[in-house]
Enzyme design. Structure first.
Site, PDB file in Angstrom:
ATOM      1  CG  HIS A  49      -1.412   6.078  -2.572  1.00  0.00           C
ATOM      2  ND1 HIS A  49      -2.767   5.880  -3.430  1.00  0.00           N
ATOM      3  CD2 HIS A  49      -1.818   5.800  -1.383  1.00  0.00           C
ATOM      4  CE1 HIS A  49      -3.524   5.188  -2.281  1.00  0.00           C
ATOM      5  NE2 HIS A  49      -3.038   5.043  -1.239  1.00  0.00           N
ATOM      6  CD  GLU A  56      -7.689   6.456   4.632  1.00  0.00           C
ATOM      7  OE1 GLU A  56      -8.195   6.651   3.492  1.00  0.00           O
ATOM      8  OE2 GLU A  56      -6.708   7.015   4.698  1.00  0.00           O
ATOM      9  CG  ASP A  59      -1.705   5.574   2.719  1.00  0.00           C
ATOM     10  OD1 ASP A  59      -2.124   5.235   1.675  1.00  0.00           O
ATOM     11  OD2 ASP A  59      -2.593   6.103   3.745  1.00  0.00           O
ATOM     12  CG  ASP A  60      -0.184   9.060   0.258  1.00  0.00           C
ATOM     13  OD1 ASP A  60      -0.056   8.853  -0.620  1.00  0.00           O
ATOM     14  OD2 ASP A  60      -1.129   8.645   0.996  1.00  0.00           O
ATOM     15  CG  HIS A  93      -2.001   1.022   1.294  1.00  0.00           C
ATOM     16  ND1 HIS A  93      -3.119   1.047   2.113  1.00  0.00           N
ATOM     17  CD2 HIS A  93      -1.848   2.018   0.708  1.00  0.00           C
ATOM     18  CE1 HIS A  93      -3.717   2.085   1.775  1.00  0.00           C
ATOM     19  NE2 HIS A  93      -3.119   2.840   1.083  1.00  0.00           N
TER      20      HIS A  93
HETATM   21  N1  ADE Z   1      -4.588   8.491  -2.229  1.00  0.00           N
HETATM   22  C1  ADE Z   1      -3.579   8.701  -1.417  1.00  0.00           C
HETATM   23  N2  ADE Z   1      -3.473   8.392  -0.138  1.00  0.00           N
HETATM   24  C2  ADE Z   1      -4.847   8.096   0.040  1.00  0.00           C
HETATM   25  C3  ADE Z   1      -5.216   7.501   1.232  1.00  0.00           C
HETATM   26  N3  ADE Z   1      -4.669   7.352   2.371  1.00  0.00           N
HETATM   27  N4  ADE Z   1      -6.748   7.257   1.357  1.00  0.00           N
HETATM   28  C4  ADE Z   1      -7.431   7.518   0.331  1.00  0.00           C
HETATM   29  N5  ADE Z   1      -6.906   7.868  -0.928  1.00  0.00           N
HETATM   30  C5  ADE Z   1      -5.561   8.053  -1.208  1.00  0.00           C
HETATM   31 ZN    ZN Z   2      -3.926   4.679   0.641  1.00  0.00          ZN
END
Ligand code: ADE
Ligand code: ZN
Length: 338
Positions: A21, A198, A276-277, A19
């Site tokens: 992005h 989430e 995630d990011d 996971h």
């Molecule tokens: N796009 C990038 N990160 C995200 C996240 N945590 N939840 C939903 N969309 C995303």
């Molecule tokens: Zn995500």
């Protein structure tokens, strides 16, 4: 609690990341470099000023800045450089295999051709230091027709994708909005995942399973609010891709000590740990492991379990999966015998 030995094991153990992005790996320094290279004006005076803006109150407040950051990506080389930077960073964290999300609509809506996006990211995956595959995500705040048009645009690049996902603003955009496009993706033999639970309610996890037929749930941490759903996820051994630092930065939980990662594992859920990011949430995958193990009652057996879950839940050939799982066991057996 985290002692020196466990810290070292968390960093050194082989792991998969499921996971991430890729647009969320764009560091402020690279945003400024690409803005200069492409003569894109940024509403921030400096790298520091941009970093200062990373104070989020919820998912939407993050997404607004995340989409603005992605606006500097214009050429195939930009997508290549972003992806290669992530792959090198992941390799340093002993990630063996990554399944990378990308958001084509964020770029095609700005006039960047689909081919530029996929070719740049994919070429970096071929040249990079670790195994990496691609999952194309649909933006759920846009229409299903837009998602269907995106899937059609992806057809010439079918071989470069292992799956499709669903991300962006969750609340108000339930999985069932995307039933037809997921059905079409399934018929193309693509793997299916979706962000659910989430910020959105447990019902979204249920409809991701029942309506979209997903094979993994991204986040999914709100499942514990529904005991029947939790029992089902355990029964079906449905993997959850949990992102601890993300959950704190986006205020899903107030502090890391409130994260339910330990409770998910205790319930028998196939939880995995991911970043995630990473450029926006204060760290890459090992930073997530260290922060979670520092704040929660997690020990070496949980570390082994999380590493094994990451490979068990990956979209890999059974033989490669077995080899990675054996590598994890060999790593822990050797470390614990020492
Ligand atoms: N796009 C990038 N990160 C995200 C996240 N945590 N939840 C939903 N969309 C995303
Ligand atoms: Zn995500």
């Amino acid at each position: 609690m985290l002692n020196e030995q466990l810290r070292h094991m968390l960093q050194a153990m082989p792991k998969a990341e499921l996971h991430i992005h890729i647009e969320g790996s764009l560091e402020p320094e690279l945003i400024f470099e690409l803005a200069q290279r492409n003569r894109v004006a940024l509403p921030y005076a400096s790298v520091e000023a941009l970093r200062q803006a990373y104070a989020f109150t919820d998912l939407q407040s993050f997404l607004d800045i995340y989409y603005a950051g992605a606006s500097v990506l214009l050429t195939e080389q930009d997508f290549y450089d972003m992806t290669m930077a992530y792959l090198r960073r992941a390799a340093a964290d002993n990630v063996r295999h990554a399944e990378i999300f990308f958001d084509p609509q964020t770029h095609t809506a700005r006039g960047v051709p689909f081919k530029t996006v996929v070719d740049g990211i994919w070429r970096a995956c071929q040249d990079g230091p670790i195994s990496a595959t691609l999952i194309m995500c649909f933006l759920r705040h846009l229409s299903e027709d837009d998602a269907i048009a995106t899937l059609e645009e992806a057809l010439p690049f079918r071989d470069k994708l292992i799956g499709v996902g669903l991300d962006s603003s969750e609340v108000g955009h339930p999985p069932e909005k995307f039933a037809r496009v997921f059905e079409r993706a399934r018929n193309l033999g693509l793997h299916l995942v979706a962000h659910a639970g989430e910020e959105g309610p447990p019902a979204y996890i249920e409809s991701a399973l029942d309506v979209l037929n997903v094979e993994r749930i991204d986040h999914g941490v709100r499942c514990l609010e529904d005991p029947d759903l939790t029992a089902r996820l355990v029964r079906e051994q449905m993997a959850l891709t949990v992102c601890p630092l993300s959950n704190i930065k986006l205020r899903v939980f107030d502090v890391m000590g409130d994260s339910n990662l330990r409770r998910l594992l205790d319930a028998g859920l196939v939880a995995t740990l991911n970043s995630d990011d990473p450029a926006y949430f204060g760290g890459y995958i090992n930073d997530n492991y260290l922060a979670a193990f520092d704040a929660l009652p997690l020990d070496v057996d949980h570390a082994r379990q999380l590493a094994k879950n990451s490979f068990a839940a990956a979209f890999l050939e059974p033989e490669r999966k077995r080899a990675y799982l054996a590598e994890v066991d060999a790593f822990f057996d050797a470390a614990q015998a020492a």
